[in-house]
Design an enzyme around this catalytic site. Structure first.
Site, short mmCIF file in Angstrom:
data_model
loop_
_atom_site.label_atom_id
_atom_site.label_comp_id
_atom_site.label_asym_id
_atom_site.label_seq_id
_atom_site.Cartn_x
_atom_site.Cartn_y
_atom_site.Cartn_z
N GLU A 152 14.57 52.26 74.25
CA GLU A 152 14.33 50.88 73.86
C GLU A 152 14.19 50.79 72.34
O GLU A 152 13.85 51.78 71.69
CB GLU A 152 13.08 50.31 74.54
CG GLU A 152 11.78 50.94 74.10
CD GLU A 152 11.52 52.28 74.75
OE1 GLU A 152 10.90 53.13 74.10
OE2 GLU A 152 11.95 52.48 75.90
N ASP A 153 14.43 49.62 71.79
CA ASP A 153 14.25 49.42 70.36
C ASP A 153 12.77 49.47 70.01
O ASP A 153 11.89 49.33 70.87
CB ASP A 153 14.85 48.09 69.91
CG ASP A 153 16.37 48.09 69.99
OD1 ASP A 153 16.95 49.18 69.87
OD2 ASP A 153 16.95 47.01 70.18
N VAL A 154 12.49 49.64 68.74
CA VAL A 154 11.11 49.80 68.29
C VAL A 154 10.24 48.59 68.65
O VAL A 154 9.05 48.74 68.97
CB VAL A 154 11.08 50.06 66.76
CG1 VAL A 154 11.69 48.90 66.01
CG2 VAL A 154 9.67 50.34 66.28
#
Length: 371
Positions: A199-201
């Site tokens: 997942e993105d940050v």
């Protein structure tokens, strides 16, 4: 000549390798000295490096007549590896030489090499004049794998160390928060982290979490009770950390929740049609935000289903079930036309994503353990 041919006509399986004979001799000695049984298939290995000058001379001879078999390797200290020696010996075949001479009555370079080989290695062999000396003893344990699922509730925590152009962007990551405890408890030299996607940050991972596995290299402790593992899990969860991997990654699905903004005012009826769209195929060029680390390509992904919840005239919440590997942010705003179709094009508005959460990763791994 025929007698010699017959006397050496042993199959590969008829010859006991030196390392096997060494095990037969040393295993009982180790067992008696340590007071434990010896298991030849154990993950714990003891490597012993010997030096024997006479053997080195033999290897130099093989290198002289078969130089192609002994080539330097980056991860090998010496060119005289067991595989290199075996390769050289296989190139000097008595049977091939005898057949050649008998059939053609010709002596060639191969024949000369074979004669030199017979002189260097007489049968039976000469008795050694010196004993071996031990140079190094190294103990190592096979890797241990720890699997689980993690939840990430922070929007300011990357999955793995976030480093761009040698500069670290954030001080920690999910990988590090989990692995630092495992490295300490297992007393391992290093680790390798794998996960079922990423997942993105700024994206949270909710629900039953994202599957992950950590390979612990050369652990000095490998056996734990169920209670110790539970205590380790609790220790990780109480710290900064929060709670069939690559195989089949394209087949699994993921469920997301996204808060969407639109530039035009919308009514509930303007978004209801999205609920009826099933298995929508989209084409996504590699997003601009990840081009620095991923190759440029067009990937076809499937949006299996969508469910909308109206919030106000410029906002609605979108629940999506998608094929793994779908770039959700780009599916919403279109990424300057690089993802088509997208929410903006479907609704004929400019759309953007304000919040994104991973609700679930739909893969039944690792198996749940009973409390």
């Amino acid at each position: 000549m025929l007698f010699r041919k017959q006397s050496l006509s042993l199959g590969r399986n008829d010859i006991v390798q030196l390392k096997e004979a060494y095990k037969w001799i040393t295993h009982p000695l180790f067992s008696e000295e340590l007071g434990v049984p010896i298991d030849g298939k154990s993950l714990f290995e003891v490597s012993v490096v010997f030096a024997h000058p006479e053997t080195v001379e033999d290897c130099h001879f093989l290198r002289a007549i078969c130089p192609d078999c002994f080539k330097p390797a980056k991860n090998k200290q010496s060119v005289f590896t067991r595989m290199a020696v075996m390769k050289a010996l296989n190139k000097i075949k008595e049977e091939d030489f005898l057949n050649f001479v008998v059939q053609y009555h010709v002596w060639n370079i191969a024949a000369v090499k074979f004669i030199l080989f017979c002189r260097q290695f007489p049968c039976p062999p000469n008795s050694p004049k010196a004993v071996c000396t031990v140079l190094e003893i190294e103990c190592a344990h096979g890797a241990v794998f720890v699997a689980g699922r993690y939840n990430k509730y922070s929007r300011n925590l990357p999955q793995t160390p976030w480093i761009i152009d040698g500069q670290r962007k954030l001080e920690s990551s999910v990988e590090e928060l989990i692995s630092e405890h495992l490295l300490t408890v297992f007393k391992a030299e290093s680790f390798n982290f794998s996960s079922s996607g990423r997942e993105d940050v700024d994206v949270r991972t909710l629900g039953n979490g994202r599957p992950f596995a950590i390979e612990l290299v050369n652990p000095h402790r490998a056996h734990f009770t169920s209670q110790e593992i539970k205590e380790l899990q609790q220790k990780i969860n109480n710290s900064e950390a929060i709670g069939h991997m690559k195989e089949g990654e394209e087949e699994k699905t993921k469920t997301y929740s996204a808060l969407i903004w639109t530039n035009k005012a919308i009514q509930r009826k303007d978004i209801e049609f999205l609920d009826d769209i099933k298995d929508l195929k989209i084409d996504q060029k590699t997003p601009l935000r990840v081009l620095h680390r991923r190759p440029l390509a067009v990937r076809t992904r499937i949006i299996h289903s969508m469910e909308t919840h109206y919030v106000d005239e410029h906002h609605f919440r979108l629940y999506l079930k998608t094929q793994a590997g779908t770039y959700i942010k780009e599916f919403v705003h279109g990424d300057f036309g690089r993802t088509r179709p997208n929410i903006g094009s479907l609704m004929d508005v400019t759309a953007d994503i304000l919040e994104l959460d991973v609700e679930s990763v739909d893969v039944d791994w690792p198996p749940a353990l009973d409390d």
